[in-house]
Scaffold this active site. Structure first.
Site, PDB file in Angstrom:
ATOM      1  N   ARG A  26     -11.460  10.597  -1.709  1.00  0.00           N
ATOM      2  CA  ARG A  26     -11.166   9.222  -1.285  1.00  0.00           C
ATOM      3  C   ARG A  26     -12.072   8.222  -2.007  1.00  0.00           C
ATOM      4  NH1 ARG A  26     -11.373   8.568   5.020  1.00  0.00           N
ATOM      5  NH2 ARG A  26     -10.168   6.697   4.586  1.00  0.00           N
ATOM      6  N   ASN A  62      -9.052   6.587  11.167  1.00  0.00           N
ATOM      7  CA  ASN A  62      -7.778   6.656  11.883  1.00  0.00           C
ATOM      8  C   ASN A  62      -8.039   6.686  13.386  1.00  0.00           C
ATOM      9  OD1 ASN A  62      -6.068   6.681   9.650  1.00  0.00           O
ATOM     10  ND2 ASN A  62      -5.990   8.905   9.521  1.00  0.00           N
ATOM     11  N   ARG A  82      -8.510  -3.862  10.216  1.00  0.00           N
ATOM     12  CA  ARG A  82      -7.056  -3.759   9.998  1.00  0.00           C
ATOM     13  C   ARG A  82      -6.567  -2.443  10.586  1.00  0.00           C
ATOM     14  NH1 ARG A  82      -3.423  -1.695   6.198  1.00  0.00           N
ATOM     15  NH2 ARG A  82      -1.513  -2.921   5.980  1.00  0.00           N
ATOM     16  N   TYR A  99      -9.471   4.880  -3.511  1.00  0.00           N
ATOM     17  CA  TYR A  99      -9.301   3.522  -2.971  1.00  0.00           C
ATOM     18  C   TYR A  99      -9.671   2.452  -3.984  1.00  0.00           C
ATOM     19  CZ  TYR A  99      -8.570   5.662   1.605  1.00  0.00           C
ATOM     20  OH  TYR A  99      -8.073   6.399   2.646  1.00  0.00           O
ATOM     21  N   ARG A 111      -2.670  -2.608  -6.787  1.00  0.00           N
ATOM     22  CA  ARG A 111      -2.137  -3.444  -5.722  1.00  0.00           C
ATOM     23  C   ARG A 111      -2.486  -4.913  -5.932  1.00  0.00           C
ATOM     24  NH1 ARG A 111      -2.679  -4.432  -0.573  1.00  0.00           N
ATOM     25  NH2 ARG A 111      -4.911  -4.161  -0.485  1.00  0.00           N
ATOM     26  N   HIS A 149      -0.173   3.293   4.761  1.00  0.00           N
ATOM     27  CA  HIS A 149      -0.724   2.243   5.621  1.00  0.00           C
ATOM     28  C   HIS A 149      -0.223   0.855   5.204  1.00  0.00           C
ATOM     29  CE1 HIS A 149      -3.698   4.907   7.647  1.00  0.00           C
ATOM     30  NE2 HIS A 149      -3.666   5.561   6.506  1.00  0.00           N
ATOM     31  N   PHE A 188      -3.425  15.327  -1.046  1.00  0.00           N
ATOM     32  CA  PHE A 188      -2.964  14.085  -0.412  1.00  0.00           C
ATOM     33  C   PHE A 188      -1.623  13.585  -0.958  1.00  0.00           C
ATOM     34  CE2 PHE A 188      -3.212   9.427   0.457  1.00  0.00           C
ATOM     35  CZ  PHE A 188      -3.304   9.491   1.836  1.00  0.00           C
ATOM     36  N   ARG A 201       0.853  -1.190   0.000  1.00  0.00           N
ATOM     37  CA  ARG A 201       0.000   0.000   0.000  1.00  0.00           C
ATOM     38  C   ARG A 201       0.890   1.242   0.000  1.00  0.00           C
ATOM     39  NH1 ARG A 201      -2.388  -4.047   2.961  1.00  0.00           N
ATOM     40  NH2 ARG A 201      -4.651  -4.191   3.087  1.00  0.00           N
TER      41      ARG A 201
HETATM   42 FE1  HDD Z   1      -6.366   6.768   3.017  1.00  0.00          FE
HETATM   43  C1  HDD Z   1      -5.288   3.574   2.714  1.00  0.00           C
HETATM   44  C2  HDD Z   1      -7.301   6.152   6.275  1.00  0.00           C
HETATM   45  C3  HDD Z   1      -7.270  10.058   3.378  1.00  0.00           C
HETATM   46  C4  HDD Z   1      -5.776   7.280  -0.257  1.00  0.00           C
HETATM   47  N1  HDD Z   1      -6.283   5.171   4.263  1.00  0.00           N
HETATM   48  C5  HDD Z   1      -5.816   3.942   3.951  1.00  0.00           C
HETATM   49  C6  HDD Z   1      -5.959   3.060   5.073  1.00  0.00           C
HETATM   50  C7  HDD Z   1      -6.520   3.796   6.086  1.00  0.00           C
HETATM   51  C8  HDD Z   1      -6.737   5.130   5.561  1.00  0.00           C
HETATM   52  C9  HDD Z   1      -6.850   3.311   7.477  1.00  0.00           C
HETATM   53  C10 HDD Z   1      -5.536   1.612   5.124  1.00  0.00           C
HETATM   54  C11 HDD Z   1      -6.672   0.691   4.791  1.00  0.00           C
HETATM   55  C12 HDD Z   1      -6.210  -0.739   4.916  1.00  0.00           C
HETATM   56  O1  HDD Z   1      -6.020  -1.187   6.068  1.00  0.00           O
HETATM   57  O2  HDD Z   1      -6.027  -1.362   3.882  1.00  0.00           O
HETATM   58  N2  HDD Z   1      -7.051   7.900   4.543  1.00  0.00           N
HETATM   59  C13 HDD Z   1      -7.462   7.443   5.763  1.00  0.00           C
HETATM   60  C14 HDD Z   1      -8.124   8.505   6.470  1.00  0.00           C
HETATM   61  C15 HDD Z   1      -8.111   9.597   5.664  1.00  0.00           C
HETATM   62  C16 HDD Z   1      -7.446   9.217   4.442  1.00  0.00           C
HETATM   63  C17 HDD Z   1      -8.725   8.372   7.853  1.00  0.00           C
HETATM   64  C18 HDD Z   1      -8.676  10.969   5.894  1.00  0.00           C
HETATM   65  C19 HDD Z   1      -9.667  11.228   6.680  1.00  0.00           C
HETATM   66  N3  HDD Z   1      -6.461   8.380   1.793  1.00  0.00           N
HETATM   67  C20 HDD Z   1      -6.896   9.641   2.122  1.00  0.00           C
HETATM   68  C21 HDD Z   1      -6.938  10.472   0.938  1.00  0.00           C
HETATM   69  C22 HDD Z   1      -6.522   9.680  -0.110  1.00  0.00           C
HETATM   70  C23 HDD Z   1      -6.230   8.375   0.448  1.00  0.00           C
HETATM   71  C24 HDD Z   1      -7.378  11.925   0.901  1.00  0.00           C
HETATM   72  C25 HDD Z   1      -6.371   9.999  -1.567  1.00  0.00           C
HETATM   73  C26 HDD Z   1      -6.918  10.983  -2.174  1.00  0.00           C
HETATM   74  N4  HDD Z   1      -5.586   5.648   1.513  1.00  0.00           N
HETATM   75  C27 HDD Z   1      -5.470   6.064   0.226  1.00  0.00           C
HETATM   76  C28 HDD Z   1      -4.972   4.976  -0.696  1.00  0.00           C
HETATM   77  C29 HDD Z   1      -4.873   3.760   0.264  1.00  0.00           C
HETATM   78  C30 HDD Z   1      -5.254   4.356   1.599  1.00  0.00           C
HETATM   79  C31 HDD Z   1      -3.770   5.312  -1.479  1.00  0.00           C
HETATM   80  C32 HDD Z   1      -3.577   2.964   0.278  1.00  0.00           C
HETATM   81  C33 HDD Z   1      -3.969   1.536   0.244  1.00  0.00           C
HETATM   82  C34 HDD Z   1      -5.402   1.542   0.029  1.00  0.00           C
HETATM   83  O3  HDD Z   1      -5.855   2.812  -0.060  1.00  0.00           O
HETATM   84  O4  HDD Z   1      -6.123   0.572  -0.074  1.00  0.00           O
HETATM   85  O5  HDD Z   1      -5.876   4.775  -1.716  1.00  0.00           O
END
Ligand code: HDD
Length: 690
Positions: A356, A146, A110, A360, A367, A74, A159, A71
């Protein structure tokens, strides 16, 4: 309610394809029995290996591709299965089946760090992810939050910059898993909207004692929608039954050395031993009238709603009761999507959430390699699902018949016509309720998002003096690691002057720089009423449940005193871990050998919530020669833990620099009570804080 097997899953509806212990023949991936899995096929015993060897080639080919991209954020995480039980009737607010009173829904949770790679340590200073997938009767609901109720940025378009800045620096590839470096603070000091989140990040919230002792937050404002289509705004909270608890910075640093997998092991072992972690799910529900009356915008993810303004109503409980069978198949392949919502839950126009919803879904393709990632057992809904999407890489479904389009009239000819839309299906709420939610196309930030400091101040001023000192010291530590960019620390302190003058002065003093001029704020901060709910210390749960006491013994330890202490700890649902200089344990006063759970050299006191030292004069004399024993006591004292000691242990305590206070006790009931607490008043005597 029991779930029906899902016929869409390739293995006949079983959510898990378990490999059991029964004796089976080793085969290739295509089922050919293998007679020798230890030697490759060669031309002559010492000759070249033959390309004909399909057993070798298939084995190595598969191995070569065993990793998938981690990822982007995270990457390091630990997961577990469980169940969510709805305990309150909120049908007036939502029609979501998951909230039907008494409904039990399978979940997968997770927890993760954000910045580090998948092999990084568990205990850096970092925000923790708190993602829960509810396999509801009406499709999956992923609450991807979070352990902090606000976020660094207000708009998803920022982001990639945030993450590029915080992850290891682009040219040198370090630091791993930490924000204490130039690029992060360069970005943060230029992004005043991150100030509120920075206050949380620099607090002990980012040093959790255990994943089981963290709060979780959905952060964004979402909507609940009832059967009549009436919607309310909602914020989601997870409250840990074990209470919120954090370590302190020095302890977290030493935990990195003691156990890279501290949190992962803690979660796994707790579940494995039947001590199932639980969280209550709470909601803050409000309407447009409340939203309009606040000095902040409820669509701004850098803001929270104080619990004193809207109390958290508990509506259900999550219990994690089963470890994964296979880390890769489940935890690594779990794909969470904030866009997964069942009927009855909907989004708000929070621009961070809106971004978001795209990200995702998109990231899972890179991935997990295929648009069919939803068919992987950990991701597949437990309710029946189907549509006319077809084919694609790794398609494991085998749909019957010709119905792969819609509308169709195949049923009229006696053929399978496929699934149909339902009047009860997900329908989007009319989203325009507030001002400025529709109009010209604009690339702007609303004026109502411009106050970046009031809630940062609220957070800081809601902490007790010890917590404030930790925040100030964390800023000093992190900014002291900014090496090349001299302009960054003063720029950050200039921002902090808008939060609290005293905080800014402490940080400037700690950094040895002059207090810079106050940064110009887009909007002058206002004083909000402090909120006790934001402090960990003001809400500490005095319990040993889920915690561990390390008991240091040596040859000659009083067997009766030891057993009595272990029994008293067990009575409070705590865990005793016996530590001795040798792996085999120690010979006790009754002549019997007592096995140790951990050898002293590899089991330092940072692994425990409190320590006891039960030794005889002879044992104490031996331990005085062990630097690990002195450090065991010294670190427990320095990490503000209760230290219980038998009389004979006094010389060891003296050598470790232990001074008497409320947390330094004998081996009795008072110690067991104190073991559940931390002695923050001790801190000024053991370290200099900012
Ligand atoms: Fe995110 C993963 C939480 C903003 C893009 N995010 C990811 C995970 C968590 C969060 C817990 C791990 C999920 C797992 O266990 O697989 N993210 C947050 C929170 C945010 C947040 C609480 C704001 C309130 N995230 C955020 C933004 C973006 C992303 C604004 C993109 C525009 N986040 C991602 C991602 C991930 C991710 C790149 C990486 C792996 C995945 O999604 O599955 O898409």
């Amino acid at each position: 309610m029991t779930k029906t097997p899902n016929p869409s899953i390739g293995n006949g509806g079983e959510p898990h394809q378990r490999a059991d212990g029964e004796e089976r023949v080793l085969t290739t991936n295509h089922g050919v029995p293998i007679s020798d899995n230890q030697n490759s096929l060669k031309s002559g015993a010492r000759g070249p290996t033959l390309i004909e060897d399909f057993v070798l080639r298939e084995k190595i080919f598969h191995f070569d591709h065993e990793r998938i991209p981690e990822r982007i954020v995270h990457a390091r995480g630990s997961g577990a299965h469980g169940v969510f039980e709805a305990t309150d009737d909120i049908s007036d607010l939502t029609r979501a089946a998951v909230f039907r009173h008494g409904e039990k829904t399978e979940v997968f949770a997770r927890f993760s760090t954000v910045a580090g790679g998948s092999g990084s340590v568990d205990t850096p200073r970092d925000v923790r992810g708190f993602a829960v997938k509810f396999y509801t009767d009406e499709g999956n609901w992923d609450l991807v939050g979070n352990n902090i109720p606000v976020f660094f940025i207000q708009d998803a378009i920022k982001f990639p910059d945030l993450i590029h800045a915080v992850k290891m620096e682009a040219d040198r590839g370090y630091p791993q898993a930490g924000s204490a470096h130039d690029t992060f603070w360069d970005w943060a000091s230029l992004s005043p909207e991150s100030t509120h989140m920075l206050m949380w990040a620099m607090s002990d919230r980012t040093l959790p004692r255990s994943l089981r002792m963290m709060e979780g937050f959905g952060i964004h404002t979402f909507r609940l929608v009832n059967a009549e289509g009436v919607s309310s705004f909602v914020k989601f909270h997870w409250k840990p039954r074990l209470g919120v608890q954090s370590t302190i910075w020095d302890e977290a640093l030493k935990l990195q050395a003691a156990d890279n997998d501290y949190h992962r092991r803690d979660l796994f072992e707790a579940i494995d031993s039947g001590s199932f972690p639980q969280w209550d799910l709470g909601i803050q529900v409000f309407d447009q009238e409340f939203a309009d009356a606040q000095p902040y915008d409820v669509l701004d993810a850098t803001k929270l709603i104080p619990e004193e303004d809207i109390p958290v109503r508990l509506i259900g409980t999550m219990t994690l009761n089963r470890n994964v069978d296979n880390f890769f198949a489940e935890t690594e392949q779990a794909a969470f999507l904030p866009s997964n919502v069942p009927p009855g839950i909907d989004f708000s126009n929070d621009p961070l959430l809106q971004g978001r919803l795209f990200s995702y879904l998109d990231t899972q393709k890179s991935r997990l390699g295929t648009t069919n990632f939803h068919q992987i057992p950990i991701n597949a809904p437990r309710c029946p699902f189907g549509n006319f999407q077809r084919d694609g890489m790794m398609q494991t479904n085998v749909p019957n018949g010709r119905a792969n389009y819609e509308p169709n009239s195949l049923a009229a000819h006696g053929e399978e016509g496929g699934p149909r839309e339902s009047m009860d299906g997900f329908s989007t709420t009319n989203a325009v309720t507030g001002p400025d939610e529709m109009g010209d196309k604009l690339r702007v930030r609303p004026e109502s998002f411009s106050d970046h400091y009031s809630q940062a101040r609220l957070f800081y001023r809601s902490q007790d003096p010890h917590e404030q000192a930790h925040i100030a010291s964390a800023f000093v530590f992190e900014l002291s690691k900014v090496g090349l960019l001299d302009q960054v620390p003063p720029r950050m302190v200039a921002n902090l002057r808008n939060v609290d003058e005293d905080l800014a002065k402490r940080v400037a003093k700690g950094l040895g720089i002059d207090l810079p001029a106050k940064a110009k704020a887009a909007k002058d901060p206002v004083d909000m009423d402090p909120s006790d709910a934001l402090s960990i210390h003001k809400n500490m749960k005095p319990t040993l449940e889920g915690r561990a006491v390390g008991i240091l013994i040596a040859d000659g330890t009083d067997a009766v005193a030891l057993d009595k202490l272990i029994a008293a700890i067990a009575e409070t649902k705590g865990k005793s871990v016996i530590v001795a200089p040798r792996v085999g344990g120690a010979k006790l006063s009754n002549g019997k050998q007592r096995k140790a759970d951990g050898q002293l050299a590899g089991t330092p006191s940072q692994l425990f919530d409190a320590v006891a030292i039960i030794v005889s004069d002879e044992g104490c004399a031996a331990l005085m020669q062990e630097s690990a024993a002195v450090e065991f006591v010294m670190n427990a004292f320095g990490h503000l833990k209760a230290v219980g000691a038998s009389e004979a242990a006094q010389p060891l305590l003296d050598k470790a620099g232990v001074e008497p206070d409320d947390g330094i006790l004998g081996i009795d009931g008072a110690f067991v009570k104190a073991a559940a607490m931390r002695f923050y008043d001790r801190e000024p005597s053991v370290r200099m804080l900012a």
